[in-house]
Enzyme design. Structure first.
Site, mmCIF file in Angstrom:
data_model
loop_
_atom_site.group_PDB
_atom_site.id
_atom_site.type_symbol
_atom_site.label_atom_id
_atom_site.label_comp_id
_atom_site.label_asym_id
_atom_site.label_seq_id
_atom_site.Cartn_x
_atom_site.Cartn_y
_atom_site.Cartn_z
ATOM 1 N N TYR A 67 36.767 60.987 -75.940
ATOM 2 C CA TYR A 67 35.652 61.067 -74.991
ATOM 3 C C TYR A 67 35.113 59.660 -74.703
ATOM 4 C CZ TYR A 67 31.015 62.399 -73.284
ATOM 5 O OH TYR A 67 29.883 62.546 -72.547
ATOM 6 N N LYS B 289 28.264 71.739 -74.497
ATOM 7 C CA LYS B 289 29.329 72.213 -73.624
ATOM 8 C C LYS B 289 29.575 73.712 -73.825
ATOM 9 C CE LYS B 289 29.542 67.825 -72.663
ATOM 10 N NZ LYS B 289 30.448 66.956 -73.376
ATOM 11 N N ARG C 15 11.710 66.787 -88.608
ATOM 12 C CA ARG C 15 12.858 65.875 -88.469
ATOM 13 C C ARG C 15 13.948 66.213 -89.476
ATOM 14 N NH1 ARG C 15 12.788 61.161 -90.858
ATOM 15 N NH2 ARG C 15 10.632 60.661 -90.364
ATOM 16 N N ASP D 298 36.996 66.235 -83.252
ATOM 17 C CA ASP D 298 36.068 66.687 -82.215
ATOM 18 C C ASP D 298 36.705 67.923 -81.562
ATOM 19 O OD1 ASP D 298 34.694 67.151 -79.815
ATOM 20 O OD2 ASP D 298 34.305 65.019 -79.455
HETATM 21 C C1 LIG Z 1 30.356 65.797 -73.963
HETATM 22 C C2 LIG Z 1 31.234 65.435 -75.081
HETATM 23 C C3 LIG Z 1 30.747 64.669 -76.154
HETATM 24 C C4 LIG Z 1 29.325 64.150 -76.182
HETATM 25 O O1 LIG Z 1 28.397 65.179 -76.240
HETATM 26 P P1 LIG Z 1 26.885 65.050 -75.698
HETATM 27 O O2 LIG Z 1 26.282 66.342 -76.090
HETATM 28 O O3 LIG Z 1 26.954 64.816 -74.236
HETATM 29 O O4 LIG Z 1 26.285 63.876 -76.402
HETATM 30 C C5 LIG Z 1 31.600 64.387 -77.190
HETATM 31 N N1 LIG Z 1 32.876 64.806 -77.189
HETATM 32 C C6 LIG Z 1 33.380 65.526 -76.184
HETATM 33 C C7 LIG Z 1 34.802 65.964 -76.234
HETATM 34 C C8 LIG Z 1 32.593 65.870 -75.087
HETATM 35 O O5 LIG Z 1 33.096 66.573 -74.085
#
Ligand SMILES: *Cc1c(COP(=O)(O)O)cnc(C)c1O
Length: 399
Positions: free
Chosen positions: A110, A207, A57, A182
């Site tokens: 998001y 992504k 962890r 982000d």
């Molecule tokens: C998909 C996404 C998230 C969240 O990510 P997960 O891996 O699905 O939890 C956060 N910010 C952006 C811009 C995203 O496209």
């Protein structure tokens, strides 16, 4: 030797210390814990005096290799990782925000992030101010009133709006706030928030970093002092990245530059094509000269990214007919994979929101998010052409 360029880094960086047994690829270490015959050594590792692993962890060698690679790609001093992108976001906000604090962000984050801002943080007596995305004066004015965190996302999901990172980071610094970006949509290939003055950069590695839609993960990069605090929060709260997922993300990242270059190119060509289509109302892509944030994007990004969106005449009805006709696109909620992915925003990124909330964010119900894959562009455009041609005429004149 000269500092290697980004493609070389994506392939080689961060792995050297983890290539056990002479392996040329990072082994997946599934062991939950690590044994010590020497009680003093065990103690030293446990208190962080000596390098090593204790329990999965907290740390894991495969996971550390992933953290190293993203750290080097973002040019950061330190990095940590999470089970998902949302875990990266919630753990980071959880580390730095306390009752009575104030966070300034934008309306277009998001969908999940937006829910943290509107549903969860207010319950902890944290004041959340969500400004009009792209209205830099308004954001600056809110920051100047004082806040602990400035939280940005650029380009945003789904209308790919752009925020000037350098300018917002400067405003944040003036009030002593931690500026978080982000960077999921841009990736370190197209944009480096830390170089632009941000304190911390977050990714949903699920992504573009992974790029193959087969592993969930998140990352945080920045100065050691801040990243260590978030690491501590995460190790206790438990949103740890799985070693197998870390391996898949590492493997995906090796082709990051190749993929992003192709996705930048494909997205640009699809955006230009969509502008010529009768049934299309508007196209949102920062690479288009008329886009709200084009000038800023040109300054702070080295490529405009693989994400675009467009709204169609006839709204939801047209979406219902159009999307199933596409042969080379997954109709799915994710983005950033080698395959092209399409989805109505009301079903994907902003499904958690009510139609009224979406309208307030400037998201038409007929908006389609398009994540350009790395297919041949002729096939992607041909696919869109045949899908539009197959639409019943009445749909275009309905509104
Ligand atoms: C998909 C996404 C998230 C969240 O990510 P997960 O891996 O699905 O939890 C956060 N910010 C952006 C811009 C995203 O496209």
């Amino acid at each position: 030797m000269k500092e290697p360029r980004i493609s070389t880094k994506a392939i080689w960086a961060g792995e050297q210390d983890y290539l056990a047994f002479g392996a040329t690829q990072v082994p997946v270490v599934h062991s939950v814990s690590y044994g010590y015959d020497d009680m003093d050594e065990w103690y030293d590792v446990a208190i962080g005096k000596k390098e090593g692993h204790i329990y999965g962890r907290n740390t894991n060698p495969t996971v550390q290799a992933f953290e190293n690679k993203i750290r080097i790609l973002e040019g950061a001093e330190a990095a940590t990782s999470f089970s998902t992108g949302m875990a990266a976001i919630s753990n980071t906000l959880g580390t730095f925000l306390f009752p009575g604090d104030r966070v300034v962000s934008i309306k277009d984050t998001y969908g999940g992030t937006n829910k943290i801002f509107t549903e969860f943080l207010p319950k902890q007596n944290i004041e959340v101010v969500l400004c009009e995305t792209g209205n830099h004066e308004a954001i600056e004015a809110e920051i100047a009133k004082g806040c602990q965190v400035v939280y940005l996302e650029t380009p945003t999901n789904p209308t790919v709006k752009i925020t000037d990172i350098k300018r917002m980071a400067k405003a944040g610094k003036q009030v002593g706030a931690i500026v978080i970006v982000d960077n999921t949509f841009a990736t370190p290939v197209n944009q480096n928030p830390l170089e632009l003055g941000a304190d911390l950069v977050i990714h949903s590695a699920t992504k573009f970093l992974g790029g193959h839609a087969d592993a969930l993960g998140g990352s945080l990069c920045g100065p050691k002092e801040l990243v260590e605090k978030v690491y501590h929060y995460r190790e206790i709260n438990g949103a740890t990245l799985d070693p197998m997922a870390a391996y898949l993300l590492l493997r995906g990242m090796k082709t990051l530059k190749l993929r992003i270059d192709k996705q930048n190119e494909n997205a640009m060509k699809v955006a230009r094509y969509l502008k010529t289509v009768d049934g299309v109302e508007s196209v949102y892509y920062p690479g288009l000269e008329e886009h709200q944030g084009h000038e800023i994007a040109k300054e702070q990004m080295s490529g405009f990214g693989g994400m675009l969106s467009f709204s169609v005449k006839g709204g939801v009805d047209t979406v219902r007919h159009l999307l199933p006709k596409l042969k080379y696109a997954n109709r799915a909620a994710n983005l950033g994979a080698v395959e092209t992915i399409v989805g109505p925003t009301r079903t994907t990124s902003h499904v958690e929101c009510t139609p009224e909330e979406r309208a307030a964010m400037g998201i038409p119900e007929g908006l389609i998010r398009y994540s350009a894959g790395i297919e041949d562009i002729e096939d992607l455009i041909g696919d869109l052409e045949q899908a539009f041609q197959s639409l019943p005429e009445h749909l275009f004149i309905q509104r």
